[in-house]
Design an enzyme around this catalytic site. Structure first.
Site, PDB file in Angstrom:
ATOM      1  N   THR A 185      27.511  -4.700  12.200  1.00 28.99           N
ATOM      2  CA  THR A 185      27.880  -5.292  10.896  1.00 28.99           C
ATOM      3  C   THR A 185      28.843  -6.424  11.185  1.00 28.99           C
ATOM      4  O   THR A 185      29.707  -6.315  12.057  1.00 28.99           O
ATOM      5  CB  THR A 185      28.609  -4.305   9.967  1.00 28.99           C
ATOM      6  OG1 THR A 185      29.820  -3.924  10.585  1.00 28.99           O
ATOM      7  CG2 THR A 185      27.781  -3.113   9.654  1.00 28.99           C
ATOM      8  N   GLU A 331      25.344   0.195   7.238  1.00 32.39           N
ATOM      9  CA  GLU A 331      25.664   1.603   7.539  1.00 32.39           C
ATOM     10  C   GLU A 331      24.700   2.561   6.852  1.00 32.39           C
ATOM     11  O   GLU A 331      24.711   3.757   7.108  1.00 32.39           O
ATOM     12  CB  GLU A 331      27.088   1.927   7.066  1.00 32.39           C
ATOM     13  CG  GLU A 331      28.208   1.273   7.857  1.00 32.39           C
ATOM     14  CD  GLU A 331      28.516  -0.145   7.395  1.00 32.39           C
ATOM     15  OE1 GLU A 331      27.673  -0.774   6.738  1.00 32.39           O
ATOM     16  OE2 GLU A 331      29.617  -0.620   7.698  1.00 32.39           O
ATOM     17  N   LYS A 445      43.982  -7.499  -9.290  1.00 33.27           N
ATOM     18  CA  LYS A 445      44.800  -6.603 -10.108  1.00 33.27           C
ATOM     19  C   LYS A 445      45.787  -7.437 -10.902  1.00 33.27           C
ATOM     20  O   LYS A 445      46.689  -8.048 -10.332  1.00 33.27           O
ATOM     21  CB  LYS A 445      45.550  -5.613  -9.228  1.00 33.27           C
ATOM     22  CG  LYS A 445      44.636  -4.545  -8.683  1.00 33.27           C
ATOM     23  CD  LYS A 445      45.409  -3.455  -7.985  1.00 33.27           C
ATOM     24  CE  LYS A 445      44.449  -2.385  -7.507  1.00 33.27           C
ATOM     25  NZ  LYS A 445      45.056  -1.431  -6.600  1.00 33.27           N
ATOM     26  N   TRP A 450      42.288  -3.859 -13.646  1.00 33.67           N
ATOM     27  CA  TRP A 450      41.433  -4.254 -12.523  1.00 33.67           C
ATOM     28  C   TRP A 450      40.405  -5.239 -13.048  1.00 33.67           C
ATOM     29  O   TRP A 450      39.667  -4.924 -13.982  1.00 33.67           O
ATOM     30  CB  TRP A 450      40.693  -3.033 -11.974  1.00 33.67           C
ATOM     31  CG  TRP A 450      41.472  -2.197 -11.024  1.00 33.67           C
ATOM     32  CD1 TRP A 450      42.835  -2.062 -10.977  1.00 33.67           C
ATOM     33  CD2 TRP A 450      40.948  -1.372  -9.994  1.00 33.67           C
ATOM     34  NE1 TRP A 450      43.173  -1.186  -9.977  1.00 33.67           N
ATOM     35  CE2 TRP A 450      42.038  -0.740  -9.354  1.00 33.67           C
ATOM     36  CE3 TRP A 450      39.658  -1.089  -9.531  1.00 33.67           C
ATOM     37  CZ2 TRP A 450      41.884   0.140  -8.296  1.00 33.67           C
ATOM     38  CZ3 TRP A 450      39.509  -0.207  -8.478  1.00 33.67           C
ATOM     39  CH2 TRP A 450      40.607   0.396  -7.859  1.00 33.67           C
TER      40      TRP A 450
HETATM   41  P1  AMP Z   1      25.618  -5.605   4.824  1.00 40.79           P
HETATM   42  O1  AMP Z   1      26.036  -4.394   5.545  1.00 40.79           O
HETATM   43  O2  AMP Z   1      25.937  -6.874   5.560  1.00 40.79           O
HETATM   44  O3  AMP Z   1      24.202  -5.524   4.422  1.00 40.79           O
HETATM   45  O4  AMP Z   1      26.480  -5.707   3.499  1.00 40.79           O
HETATM   46  C1  AMP Z   1      26.562  -4.639   2.599  1.00 40.79           C
HETATM   47  C2  AMP Z   1      27.335  -5.066   1.382  1.00 40.79           C
HETATM   48  O5  AMP Z   1      26.623  -6.099   0.691  1.00 40.79           O
HETATM   49  C3  AMP Z   1      27.502  -3.973   0.349  1.00 40.79           C
HETATM   50  O6  AMP Z   1      28.559  -3.095   0.654  1.00 40.79           O
HETATM   51  C4  AMP Z   1      27.771  -4.792  -0.901  1.00 40.79           C
HETATM   52  O7  AMP Z   1      29.113  -5.229  -0.969  1.00 40.79           O
HETATM   53  C5  AMP Z   1      26.873  -6.003  -0.699  1.00 40.79           C
HETATM   54  N1  AMP Z   1      25.606  -5.816  -1.408  1.00 40.79           N
HETATM   55  C6  AMP Z   1      24.431  -5.379  -0.922  1.00 40.79           C
HETATM   56  N2  AMP Z   1      23.480  -5.394  -1.876  1.00 40.79           N
HETATM   57  C7  AMP Z   1      24.066  -5.835  -3.013  1.00 40.79           C
HETATM   58  C8  AMP Z   1      23.636  -6.070  -4.347  1.00 40.79           C
HETATM   59  N3  AMP Z   1      22.372  -5.882  -4.730  1.00 40.79           N
HETATM   60  N4  AMP Z   1      24.537  -6.516  -5.236  1.00 40.79           N
HETATM   61  C9  AMP Z   1      25.814  -6.734  -4.889  1.00 40.79           C
HETATM   62  N5  AMP Z   1      26.296  -6.554  -3.643  1.00 40.79           N
HETATM   63  C10 AMP Z   1      25.432  -6.108  -2.709  1.00 40.79           C
END
Ligand code: AMP
Length: 549
Positions: A185, A331, A445, A450
């Site tokens: 990641t 993850e 905040k 929030w």
């Molecule tokens: P990654 O591990 O790089 O795929 O990133 C995961 C993160 O992307 C998640 O924890 C979210 O914060 C964001 N994310 C993934 N899908 C969405 C979605 N459909 N809408 C908003 N945020 C998303």
């Protein structure tokens, strides 16, 4: 009492065997740097994957070794997915768009023994070669004729390497919990962290992703995964697609090119495609400019970032395609929630359906979700309460490679109660539709409230003259924090701060309306295309709201 059922291990190689036997003539069509339209069948795919498995063994690669890939979505990368994992090695997908120092860190941390890289990645590796000296060989994914001149040591040509090999190979059976692939990641802080998938987690995820209320994957569909195979296994499509026998169309390095995508969709009859919102924006803009259409496309899945409403409406109204939003993370393999309507919603108005499409969907069977307050108390699914989103399930990580696996410890994303803390803040409706309101670290905040930075960004981005917007909290002596909006205008358009604030006041609560607007030429993004809020907070760390001491 023990059950009387075979304990057949869930193996990635079994997908390949099933695909070859049941759909030998089904096609995989690819764009590569050396061929604008390569096509072959599942039979060819399986044959070459076996040749690759023999080539890996002859290179000296062993069970459990990490084999890195730096490649786009194409047939050779598919062969690596199956040939490496099927042999009991770990297919380590590396995002070539990361910063060179991150790539260098990832290759060394995973201790990759060999790298299989696209021709386009060769210059990048040449610059890194002194830092990755433990890599024993680099295989360039091309033909002999297209092999580049390179200063890299121990280089092989992929086509030459596998052409020498027999296509007889017996895929080994082993424990389904064995590591099959890994992906780092690219958080915005600290070093990238390795997530390690198993054969079992990958197969269960592929089953779940294919269900009718999820992607409804089938051999009657033509599927084009645009989301890269170097990012969370292209959301599992390379596994689920072969499992059900779909025709696959892989856009290679042309994944951000609207013209190529339209051409592939129209000429290959693509019915289903998956990608991040920025890709959809590029395709829609191209369709508008060119007047071309994508008539075969029925379903567009989107994830990775919140999908702007405009994308959902433009696909629906102009192209008759349904946008299905999903949410997940590296993850989580990545699937966690996905859009679908429930019984009783058949009579919903178009507006009501669009509202639901803007949310991140409902939990997929296999993933438990919950939201909790700051004291870890579970919050109700009432569409109002929002809190930290936690998940658990058989395709969710227990920890990161090489870091503590002890639940509750600093380096482990899993709490002592066994739930993975996603770092997202969400609200869930009584019907189970989840909506991400923020990342935990990005919530603003203000005066005890929030405020969702995503709500502010969506309100700003809905203005036709605004290309992109980011909201961050900045210090305020009275309210602790107030929202600051940072805006990129559409080319040739201008608006004043006051005009933007007045526009946003129409749709936001008073306390969510930014106190000030700053204009920039571009916003920083991470390698996976997300807004880099950390960089923005750093850039504006000394910012003071006008008139505030
Ligand atoms: P990654 O591990 O790089 O795929 O990133 C995961 C993160 O992307 C998640 O924890 C979210 O914060 C964001 N994310 C993934 N899908 C969405 C979605 N459909 N809408 C908003 N945020 C998303």
């Amino acid at each position: 009492m023990q059950a009387l059922m075979m304990n057949t291990q869930l193996m990635i190689s079994s997908i390949l065997k099933h695909g070859e036997r049941n759909y030998p003539t089904q096609e995989i069509v690819s764009v590569t740097a050396d061929n604008p339209r390569h096509r072959y069948t599942y039979k060819d795919f399986a044959t070459r994957s076996r040749q690759l498995a023999n080539a890996l063994a002859n290179l000296g690669a062993k069970f459990g070794d990490r084999i890195g890939t730096m490649a786009w979505n194409d047939y050779r990368h598919m062969e690596l997915y199956y040939g490496i994992s099927g042999s009991g090695m770990v297919c380590h997908m590396i995002n070539p768009k990361l910063f060179p120092e991150q790539i260098n860190y990832i290759i060394n941390h995973a201790e990759d023994r060999f790298l299989f890289v696209d021709v386009l990645v060769v210059p990048l590796l040449e610059a890194l070669k002194d830092h990755i000296s433990k890599v024993e060989g680099i295989v360039v994914l091309t033909s002999k004729e297209m092999m580049p001149e390179t200063s890299l040591p121990s280089v092989h040509c992929y086509e030459e390497l596998i052409s020498k090999e027999s296509d007889e190979f017996s895929w080994p059976d082993f424990d389904e919990n064995t590591a099959s692939s890994m992906c780092y990641t690219s958080g915005t802080t600290g070093n990238p962290k390795g997530v390690v998938y198993s054969h079992r987690s990958t197969l269960l995820h592929a089953y779940a992703g294919s269900l009718p209320d999820i992607t409804n994957a089938s051999c009657h569909e033509t599927c084009m995964p645009i989301v890269p195979m170097f990012h969370v296994n292209a959301w599992g499509v390379p596994y689920a697609g072969i499992m059900v026998g779909s025709k696959l169309v892989l856009p290679g390095p042309k994944m951000a090119d609207g013209e190529t995508l339209q051409d592939l969709i129209a000429s290959e009859n693509v019915t289903f495609s998956s990608g991040v919102p920025t890709i959809w924006m590029a395709l829609l803009d191209y369709l508008d400019q060119s007047g071309k259409s994508v008539d075969s496309l029925k379903v567009v899945t989107t994830g990775g970032a919140a999908c702007p409403r405009g994308i959902i409406e433009r696909f629906k109204q102009k192209h008759g395609a349904m946008v299905m939003q999903g949410w997940g993370m590296t993850e989580m393999s990545p699937l966690g929630t996905f859009f679908s309507l429930k019984p009783g919603m058949q009579d919903y108005t178009e507006e009501q359906v669009t509202e639901l499409q803007c949310k991140q969907g409902r939990a997929v069977f296999g993933v438990d979700i919950k939201i909790v307050d700051e004291d870890n108390n579970e919050l109700p699914w009432d569409g109002v309460a929002f809190g930290a989103l936690k998940v658990r399930g058989p395709w969710i990580a227990t920890g990161y490679y090489g870091l503590s696996q002890e639940p509750g410890s600093d380096d482990c994303p899993v709490d002592s109660d066994g739930w993975l803390n996603t770092g997202d803040v969400a609200v869930i409706t009584p019907e189970g539709y989840m909506q991400i309101t923020d990342r935990t670290k990005d919530v603003i905040k203000t005066g005890g409230e929030w405020v969702s930075s995503i709500d502010i960004e969506n309100a700003a981005a809905s203005h036709a003259d605004i290309a992109e917007a980011a909201a961050i909290g900045r210090y305020h002596p009275k309210w602790t924090e107030r929202p600051l909006l940072i805006v990129v205008m559409q080319p040739g358009k201008t608006l004043s701060s006051e005009e933007i604030i007045a526009y946003m006041s129409e749709s936001l609560h008073k306390w969510s309306v930014p106190d000030d607007v700053v204009f920039v030429d571009e916003l920083p993004h991470t390698a996976t295309g997300k807004l880099n809020k950390l960089a923005l907070r750093e850039k504006f760390k000394d910012y003071q709201f006008p008139g505030v001491a």
